[in-house]
Design a protein around this motif. Structure first.
Motif, PDB file in Angstrom:
ATOM      1  N   HIS A  86       0.859  -1.188   0.000  1.00  0.00           N
ATOM      2  CA  HIS A  86       0.000   0.000   0.000  1.00  0.00           C
ATOM      3  C   HIS A  86       0.895   1.238   0.000  1.00  0.00           C
ATOM      4  O   HIS A  86       1.300   1.713   1.059  1.00  0.00           O
ATOM      5  N   HIS A 102      -4.897   5.967  -5.993  1.00  0.00           N
ATOM      6  CA  HIS A 102      -6.327   6.194  -5.694  1.00  0.00           C
ATOM      7  C   HIS A 102      -7.225   6.212  -6.936  1.00  0.00           C
ATOM      8  O   HIS A 102      -6.889   6.845  -7.939  1.00  0.00           O
ATOM      9  N   GLU A 146      -6.164   1.577  -5.259  1.00  0.00           N
ATOM     10  CA  GLU A 146      -6.984   1.678  -4.059  1.00  0.00           C
ATOM     11  C   GLU A 146      -8.299   2.315  -4.480  1.00  0.00           C
ATOM     12  O   GLU A 146      -8.354   3.507  -4.783  1.00  0.00           O
ATOM     13  N   SER A 204     -11.391   0.520  -0.157  1.00  0.00           N
ATOM     14  CA  SER A 204     -11.260   1.363   1.031  1.00  0.00           C
ATOM     15  C   SER A 204     -12.475   2.253   1.193  1.00  0.00           C
ATOM     16  O   SER A 204     -13.129   2.592   0.222  1.00  0.00           O
ATOM     17  N   HIS A 236     -13.097   5.968   2.578  1.00  0.00           N
ATOM     18  CA  HIS A 236     -12.570   7.227   3.086  1.00  0.00           C
ATOM     19  C   HIS A 236     -13.721   8.180   3.402  1.00  0.00           C
ATOM     20  O   HIS A 236     -13.746   8.841   4.412  1.00  0.00           O
ATOM     21  N   HIS A 265      -7.279  -0.521   5.553  1.00  0.00           N
ATOM     22  CA  HIS A 265      -7.309   0.226   6.821  1.00  0.00           C
ATOM     23  C   HIS A 265      -8.672   0.296   7.521  1.00  0.00           C
ATOM     24  O   HIS A 265      -9.310   1.341   7.535  1.00  0.00           O
ATOM     25  N   ASP A 301       0.967   2.536   3.515  1.00  0.00           N
ATOM     26  CA  ASP A 301       0.180   3.668   3.006  1.00  0.00           C
ATOM     27  C   ASP A 301       1.065   4.903   2.848  1.00  0.00           C
ATOM     28  O   ASP A 301       0.616   6.034   3.048  1.00  0.00           O
TER      29      ASP A 301
HETATM   30 ZN   LIG Z   1      -6.844   4.832   1.981  1.00  0.00          ZN
END
Ligand SMILES: [Zn+2]
Ligand SMILES: [Zn+2]
Length: 262
Positions: free
Chosen positions: A5, A38, A76, A103, A105, A149, A223
């Protein structure tokens, strides 16, 4: 050790040169690094970070050739609904994507990275709220390799003790892990939630429950958005997973897992 990541200049929130990330990975003693840039759609289905996937894929191919560590191409993807996930997959179609992190967010109060999400909430309330919102979003697809996460709000939480515990949302964790395990999706131990080398790691109880429910593997990720953070506390993340009874750390190629005994 595997850092699965990391973000580079192909993500809107990083300026890092992927070559520097790779150099750092080699210095940190990693065998493998997976870039996970992303792909995130907002409520109007606009990309919040317009990934230049053509360039990204071409660059990864080049980097793979003379890298001292194995390099993988990942994404991601922000989990929202099945529609936006399909759209993200479409964007990736035709490229050799090795690995996808799903993920969460965004919440109804914006990104759980920023202060408004925590306004008027005690830690327990904020973390419960995040997981409550994350759960249906995780169900929106089964086409990602790991859930990223799970303790994301802890990253920027304004509390003195930011640790997340299983009993803060036991029912939600159970439903989440049951779904993930049934679909062959793993979870990630993400070390970006820790600010320093000294900060005590949490998550042992959460990982133990994951194992009790049948979870067998995790991925580990820093990350990192800057080279200095590549490999950050990955060794300890593996140790934490091992202590919890997790059997394997996974790496991926063309989205197929390889399991390495912990
Ligand atoms: Zn993230
Ligand atoms: Zn990330």
């Amino acid at each position: 050790m595997y850092d699965y990541h990391v973000h580079s200049e192909y993500s809107h929130d990083s300026l890092a040169d992927p070559r520097e990330m790779i150099k750092r990975a080699a210095r940190a003693g990693l065998q493998e690094i997976c870039f996970t840039e992303h792909v995130e759609y907002d409520e109007n289905m606009e990309l919040t970070s317009p990934l230049q996937i053509d360039e990204y894929a071409a660059n990864i191919r080049k980097l793979k050739e003379d890298s001292p560590v194995t390099v993988k191409m990942g994404l991601e993807i922000g989990l929202k609904d099945s529609n936006s996930f399909e759209r993200a997959l479409n964007l990736a179609k035709g490229y050799d994507v090795d690995f996808i992190i799903g993920s969460v967010h965004w919440t109804d109060e914006g990104d759980a990275y920023f202060p408004p999400f925590f306004e008027g909430r005690e830690k327990e309330q904020a973390y419960y709220r995040y997981l409550e919102l994350a759960l249906p979003r995780c169900f929106s697809s089964a086409d990602y390799q790991v859930f990223g996460h799970f303790d994301y709000p802890a990253k920027k939480a304004p509390y003195k003790d930011r640790a997340m515990y299983y009993n803060m949302a036991s029912g939600i964790f159970d439903r989440l892990f049951t779904y993930l395990i049934e679909h062959g999706i793993g979870i990630e131990v993400n070390t970006s939630v820790y600010r320093t080398m000294e900060e005590k790691m949490w998550g042992l109880d959460i990982l133990k429950r994951y194992v009790e429910l049948g979870g067998e593997f995790v991925t580990t990720g820093s990350d990192a958005h800057v080279p200095e953070r590549v490999g950050f506390r990955i060794k300890e993340a593996m140790e934490l997973a091992r202590q919890a009874g997790v059997r394997y750390v996974a790496t991926y190629e063309e989205r197929k897992p390889f399991f390495h005994k912990l």
